[in-house]
Write a protein that holds these residues in place. Structure first.
Motif, mmCIF file in Angstrom:
data_model
loop_
_atom_site.group_PDB
_atom_site.id
_atom_site.type_symbol
_atom_site.label_atom_id
_atom_site.label_comp_id
_atom_site.label_asym_id
_atom_site.label_seq_id
_atom_site.Cartn_x
_atom_site.Cartn_y
_atom_site.Cartn_z
ATOM 1 N N SER A 8 4.661 -13.605 4.746
ATOM 2 C CA SER A 8 4.091 -13.004 3.466
ATOM 3 C C SER A 8 3.907 -13.724 2.419
ATOM 4 O O SER A 8 2.742 -13.622 1.652
ATOM 5 C CB SER A 8 5.237 -11.896 2.948
ATOM 6 N N TYR A 9 4.969 -14.801 2.115
ATOM 7 C CA TYR A 9 4.480 -15.572 1.042
ATOM 8 C C TYR A 9 3.313 -16.526 1.072
ATOM 9 O O TYR A 9 2.621 -16.684 0.396
ATOM 10 C CB TYR A 9 5.804 -16.495 0.680
ATOM 11 N N PHE A 44 2.669 -10.176 -1.146
ATOM 12 C CA PHE A 44 3.886 -10.591 -1.538
ATOM 13 C C PHE A 44 3.936 -10.229 -3.216
ATOM 14 O O PHE A 44 4.827 -9.848 -3.813
ATOM 15 C CB PHE A 44 4.174 -12.091 -1.663
ATOM 16 N N ASN A 45 2.871 -10.724 -3.765
ATOM 17 C CA ASN A 45 2.757 -10.725 -5.257
ATOM 18 C C ASN A 45 2.622 -9.135 -5.793
ATOM 19 O O ASN A 45 3.131 -8.778 -6.904
ATOM 20 C CB ASN A 45 1.383 -11.510 -5.910
ATOM 21 N N CYS A 52 3.740 -6.384 -4.107
ATOM 22 C CA CYS A 52 4.983 -5.746 -3.887
ATOM 23 C C CYS A 52 5.660 -6.269 -5.040
ATOM 24 O O CYS A 52 6.677 -5.518 -5.323
ATOM 25 C CB CYS A 52 5.505 -6.330 -2.542
ATOM 26 N N GLU A 53 5.889 -7.328 -5.317
ATOM 27 C CA GLU A 53 6.927 -7.897 -6.309
ATOM 28 C C GLU A 53 6.588 -7.234 -7.759
ATOM 29 O O GLU A 53 7.581 -6.929 -8.556
ATOM 30 C CB GLU A 53 6.833 -9.223 -6.442
ATOM 31 N N ARG A 110 11.964 -3.737 -1.129
ATOM 32 C CA ARG A 110 11.489 -5.168 -1.781
ATOM 33 C C ARG A 110 10.827 -6.175 -0.655
ATOM 34 O O ARG A 110 10.676 -5.623 0.306
ATOM 35 C CB ARG A 110 12.870 -6.197 -2.252
ATOM 36 N N ILE A 111 10.223 -7.123 -1.179
ATOM 37 C CA ILE A 111 9.136 -8.116 -0.361
ATOM 38 C C ILE A 111 9.791 -8.313 1.050
ATOM 39 O O ILE A 111 9.228 -8.310 2.003
ATOM 40 C CB ILE A 111 8.503 -9.035 -1.089
ATOM 41 N N ASP A 112 11.079 -8.833 0.945
ATOM 42 C CA ASP A 112 11.730 -9.175 2.025
ATOM 43 C C ASP A 112 11.826 -8.043 3.082
ATOM 44 O O ASP A 112 11.817 -8.218 4.444
ATOM 45 C CB ASP A 112 13.043 -9.816 2.048
ATOM 46 N N SER A 125 8.235 -7.365 4.388
ATOM 47 C CA SER A 125 7.937 -8.134 5.459
ATOM 48 C C SER A 125 8.566 -8.021 6.647
ATOM 49 O O SER A 125 8.198 -8.014 7.640
ATOM 50 C CB SER A 125 8.373 -9.543 4.971
ATOM 51 N N GLY A 166 0.700 -2.910 3.221
ATOM 52 C CA GLY A 166 1.110 -3.962 4.271
ATOM 53 C C GLY A 166 0.447 -3.884 5.591
ATOM 54 O O GLY A 166 -0.049 -4.801 6.075
#
Lengths: 407, 398, 407, 398
Positions: B95-96, C164-165, C167-168, C182-184, C187, C214
């Motif tokens: 993702s990152y 990522f961004n 979602c954050e 959360r992003i984790d 993912s 996603g």
């Protein structure tokens, strides 16, 4: 700069400064596990593969020292420096690209051991014979050496029986028997309940006596602890054994059970006032006196409970927690702390939902404990690779008076 | 990558799920056998079955599930050549680093290929992964594996020490993943390999804090920005069904009943003792007295026993052991789906006990895998300052 | 050393390389918050206190760059080095021993600003006038300076709209609307469900379209995504707006609702086959055609669902999860992944208890996500002082066939 | 320390609990007033009340709870002079440092006194705490506070820079707690101050990893052993009661009903439109057509709206907002104890909705406070090796 004032008050201790005959002490073995042994004067202590030694060698020693068993005698070793500490997080992964093969067979090692070779010699031979050893990084080499050393070493360390160490030992040994109460949870419970010398406390401890051990340790023989248990006979609190408490420390504890703790209930006990002419022997007389003392203690303890004004209640029980609070919270003084522990968030969520509708419970809060240990070896600092996943949920509330003072 | 057909064919790589703890992989090769404690099978038995089938063994003594490989199942089944990455780290890195269809990714080292498979899945045939491995034997095995899994078009595997020799790429990759003991030595090479026309990203995977500190400093020196670090873990939970908790009132009632029983027993013993008083053997009387006193010694107040659990209520043991049933593979229990229902507390007599499901984290969890240090490389600043380009662009001019 | 083979396959992208007219992009403001703005050609973008600028200045720019607003124009700044990054964990504690007083009054600052003083000048004056400033440590000084700078700066950064961004951003903005994903967690969900270009997926997304975003991002316009929603009209997935997807990327998505997803149900729709003589106008004809196209799409989508063989199911829904699985799992192919998300462990514990008694759910597991961010400033490395407490629970299982192949 | 009497007396330090977020302290001083948005009180009103009382204000507009101070409540109420320690760190440090009745403890710096109060409570009058503070004003305030709290006998407060000047103690303390920017400079001084006849312990409290690394090295160099490091946190949970989750079948039924209603409405509109066809104003017909088509545009398939939540079911909002009710101070709601029971989902018509209680961690939690580096100082080795003492002590000799 003022010089600190001198201290003159004598120190109280819940246990002795050094190892005594009759103690049950924990020893840290080379594999990292702790083993409990009894240090009875003139007896032999056996540590299985590590060998045996004479208990008297430990008696009188301070806790925390490290010894090597050499010819059935103890050789005191200096404490290990960081450079000597093993990297406990050496990977557990199965590396199957053929690099980590055992260079000596088990039989060869056995023969070497029987021929009296010292652990360090065996390790040296292993290293020499290790096929790919030269290919390894320095780091891997060290890891490998430490692992081998642990396997053949006869070195152990006595563990100071602090509450921290005893709790950690039980948590590793049998987490379920202490209801998942990890040391961080136990510490918070004791602080939340404001346990201090001189306080008066109620506790329900279905956690093998871990809670009781903590309270007794923090009271230091001053105050009162009353526990309610679910057994006919006085509760067994096995964790207290590892604490090696002095008699004064334990003297503040008395117990009732859920029947004798009921004000409306009259315990059925054998008669103690037997007419003198019916006493057949001195032996019977002694027993009757003992029975009478027990009954008196029971009655005094009951009166004490019913008189109330206790400073805190700690509950770590298998039973429905609200039914416990209903019974015991009336015996708390105003502003007393109520602390309930559970391995399950769900149990305490349900309790929380009940309590927050009741005005005598001020500020109920539900928290989960969180603890992380790090390896701090030079250049290799990181949290431990394996850790405990759960260490308790805690519900805290303050008992307040429901009657209202209007000005 | 792996087969997307509904049915298993010869040559397919399949996942054999024996238990959660025992997941293996297999290239279906008719003529070969698969033997395990869960039964004996011929590879040819698998051909033509739909993925997701449950296959009973020829001996009738076990069965296995045959699954389609995914990078996640592969991670459970792969041969460990090095310490591997797991889903929490892999998925967060993907993702990152913004890895998606068509991405061009660099990884070093290849290791056991756990991350490689996940990346290949995500980028698909229109993306590309350059994978570098320093260790020759590992590189060879990984190359074979990628070929077997139909990834050769997507992955270019190079046996090379990237810290020394770099990536042989310029302005080519969207992201770089470094799982190396000394990632700082590869940072400048990574910079060269990354594209300069859009933001690109790097991740350094380091187990120790000291490595992180050095990596952060190297990334900063190389001009990477937005340097940040994450740790991620998965916390597994055990789920169990337990009886509704017993009220303390029930316990008290049981204790009272115990008192009554004991008192009746004591009175009986005394009566018996009085009868046996005529008995010439004093020994007998002594025993009676003893038993009477023993009863008394069970009274609620006295000294703590030094070990054991005393005369606890029968129910107590049951309560004490209502730990959640482990996440056992229910599929193993063909005939007994009730295996997971814990026995009711003996305390509650006949009526079916109401149950609640509770969960808590497993007692032992992974406490740390690695620190993930991330950074971004932005396109270089244009040669001329922006304000000189278009001084009249301000909104006031409209 | 073999040279890597050249890449010739053209890259696909779910969004454009640079900022385009019509994008909804996120800007990071000096206070750390993100703000969404629309970059419409020839329009003006207003950032409140920071001022306004012309959208055209951003169009065509790569994402991630930092600008200062100077005289309503954008001045491109180099990315910040670590030395310039603010210590975001400057203590929030209220230090009330009189050291951190504001040296300039608000009025004085206002006057300075109106007189055209630049932020850095105001800060300099503040520092000079700060009574105890000389007593502070270098560290505190820096903190103080950064905090002041943030307050008067007009600097912003465009945020690359990665999953990522985005979602954050939503997690910080409104965690509840995205069900604590959360992003984790997101993912892991996408990986667990094996989302890839070319796959065919079912999803229930009551998380404002975060799950849909996603899946669409990972599919990259290749494959099929069918969502089931609880609305009459097509579901609004507001998170997708921030993703700035190309039309091809979104084209793989179709939706049904819980009624139209029932095979036994015949949707009540207005007639589309109106006899030609009853059509009164071209306008009505166009509308009838449109209506017919919609109905055709509805019917095709239903047929597609009922034909089954989907590769995975992701559920992030407010409704009872087992009732959802009962409905949708039959449409999954063998070996497909089933992933259910909830903010509450309890909801998934109940589901887990149900699933593990059913042989079609292989290896159900319940996990909780855990994420920790660190500040990595030189000499000041530590986890962030504040963090999100919860990021989701995930249940995963594999759909297998219950019929048994005996050899 | 603080009063242990049942009733509040003049001169007592008391805790005023206004809400969980607003906890204050007060020295009861008859003649003074306490005013807050929760009412106006005279200090003299408090005298003679039992601790734990709920006091209603003179205006009748609010009330407060008056509590007995504990170190934990004091931590919530104390004036922050520095960043303070909270229960998780404090309690773990107390356990690890083996602080109990009679312990002799050193702390530096005193800071806001949060740790000092906890230690004083645990050691009691037979223990001693030497507390050192570098900052003169803070030292003065702390000294006043300790005197006010009856701790002067237990705590010796010294205004001193311990890194430079040490502790002025030799072989005196059981444990040392260092909360300093450069603890490594105080490690040798700490060693001198610690007793040598039993294992003693040290804890260094450091927010940053770099400080930990340097501290670990200093402790090792000074001969401390068992060096380890912990991090501990408290994770608060919100508890809420939510309706039992709705089945998807109910949702489907509701959607079908919606379809019917819409169809009936459409037919009515068409009928109405046909009636109004005679109407000379074409405008009306157009509107009808529009409304008919608008209805159609609500059909299940079409383009996504660009924002908002569309025509979701009414029930949905209720479902969407069933976030757990925050841990509100129920005691504030005198007349309405039902405040916390969330409204039932509008979907379930009349019957009382079954509720379940659910909990989850609060959205924002403390993510880090400090690293706790612990180490042990063992008594020095005896001058002669043990085996020379008693060569005949081996068990074989018995």
């Amino acid at each position: 700069m003022s010089a600190p004032s001198p201290v003159i008050v004598p120190q109280f201790s819940t246990r002795t400064l050094t190892i005594q005959s009759g103690n049950t002490i924990l020893l840290r073995l080379p594999n990292g596990e702790a083993k409990a042994v009894k240090t009875e004067k003139n007896s032999t202590v056996s540590l299985g593969r590590l060998g045996v030694f004479y208990a008297n060698e430990l008696i009188g020693e301070p806790f925390g020292r490290t010894y090597d068993i050499v010819d059935k005698k103890l050789k005191l070793l200096p404490p290990r420096t960081l450079a000597e500490v093993e990297d406990t997080d050496a990977t557990n992964e199965l590396i199957n690209d053929g690099e980590f093969v055992q260079p000596l067979t088990l039989e060869e090692i056995q023969t070497l051991k029987q021929s009296g070779a010292h652990a360090s010699e065996i390790i040296k031979m292993q290293i020499e014979q290790h096929a790919n050893y030269s290919l390894k990084t320095e780091y891997s080499k060290e890891k490998y050496k430490k692992r081998k050393e642990a396997k053949y070493s006869k070195i152990f360390t006595t563990i100071d029986p602090t509450l921290f160490n005893v709790c950690e030992h039980w948590f590793r040994k049998d987490q379920t028997r202490i209801r998942d109460i990890r040391i961080d949870a136990l510490s918070q419970i004791l602080n939340m309940a404001n346990i201090r010398p001189g306080g008066r406390y109620l506790a329900v401890d279905d956690a093998s006596g871990l809670i009781v051990s903590g309270i007794l340790e923090r009271m230091g023989g001053d105050g009162r602890l009353l526990t309610i248990c679910n057994t006919d006979s006085p509760p067994a609190y096995p964790v207290t054994v590892n604490m090696n408490f002095t008699n004064e420390t334990v003297a503040v504890l008395s117990s009732l059970n859920w029947a004798t703790a009921e004000p409306g209930h009259t315990p059925l006990v054998a008669p103690v006032d037997v007419p003198a002419d019916q006493i057949k022997s001195d032996r019977q007389k002694t027993r009757l006196n003992k029975r009478k003392a027990a009954l008196d203690l029971l009655n005094t303890t009951r009166e004490e409970l019913f008189a109330g004004e206790f400073d805190a209640l700690i509950v770590a029980s298998d039973y429905e927690p609200f039914s416990i609070l209903e019974k015991l919270v009336p015996y708390l003084t105003g502003s007393a702390s109520i602390v309930v522990q559970s391995p399950y968030a769900q149990i305490l969520s349900d309790l929380h939902a009940k309590l927050r509708a009741l005005p005598e419970y001020l500020g109920p809060s539900l928290t989960e404990v969180w603890l992380r240990r790090y390896q701090v070896l030079p250049g290799r600092t990181h949290p431990t690779m394996n850790t405990s996943g759960t260490g308790s949920f805690i519900l805290h509330a303050i008992k307040v008076y429901t009657f209202f003072v209007w000005l | 990558m792996w087969s997307t057909a509904r049915l298993i064919a010869a040559g397919d790589t399949v996942i054999l799920w024996l238990t959660r703890e025992l997941v293996q992989h297999l290239v279906v090769t008719p003529g070969k056998d698969f033997n395990s404690k869960f039964g004996h099978y011929r590879h040819s038995d698998l051909v033509g079955l739909p993925y997701g089938s449950k296959l009973g063994s020829r001996t009738g003594r076990g069965f296995i599930h045959i699954l389609r490989p995914t990078p996640e199942l592969w991670t459970m089944a792969l041969p460990h050549r090095t310490q591997i990455l797991y889903i929490a780290d892999i998925s967060l890195v993907v993702s990152y680093l913004d890895i998606r269809r068509g991405s061009r990714v660099i990884e070093a080292g290849t290791g056991s290929g756990s991350f490689s498979h996940s990346v290949a899945r995500s980028i698909g045939p229109s993306g590309h992964l350059w994978s570098y491995e320093f260790h020759e034997a590992r590189a060879k095995k990984a190359r074979e594996e990628f070929a077997q899994h139909g990834m050769s078009d997507i992955v270019t595997l190079t046996h090379q020490n990237v810290c020394k020799d770099g990536f042989n790429l310029t302005d080519a990759a969207d992201s770089v993943f470094l799982d190396l003991p000394a990632p700082w030595d590869a940072v400048e090479h990574a910079k060269q390999a990354l594209r300069k026309d859009r933001p690109t990203r790097i991740c350094c995977f380091s187990p120790c804090m000291e490595q992180v500190l050095r990596t952060v400093s190297a990334l900063n020196d190389a001009g990477f920005s937005d340097i940040t670090m994450y740790e991620t873990l998965v916390r597994s939970h055990d789920v169990g069904q337990v009886p509704v908790l017993q009220s303390i009132t029930e316990v008290a009632d049981k204790l009272k009943k115990g008192e009554e029983v004991r008192e009746i027993k004591r009175l009986r013993q005394i009566a018996g003792g009085q009868r046996s008083h005529q008995n010439p053997h004093g020994e007998k009387r002594k025993r009676d007295e003893d038993s009477e006193m023993n009863e008394q010694e069970d009274a609620p107040v006295g000294e703590a026993e030094d070990s054991g659990s005393g005369k606890r209520l029968k129910t107590d043991d049951d309560m004490g052991t209502w730990t959640p049933s482990r996440d056992v593979d229910v599929s193993r229990n063909l005939d007994d789906p009730s295996t997971h229902i814990l026995r009711a507390g003996a305390s509650i007599p006949a009526a079916p006990t109401a149950k609640i499901s509770v969960s808590k984290a497993t007692s032992e969890v992974r406490g740390h895998t690695s620190y993930l240090t991330f950074a971004t490389l932005l396109p270089p600043m244009p040669p001329a300052p922006l304000e000189d380009d278009a001084p009249s662009q301000g909104p006031q001019s409209t």
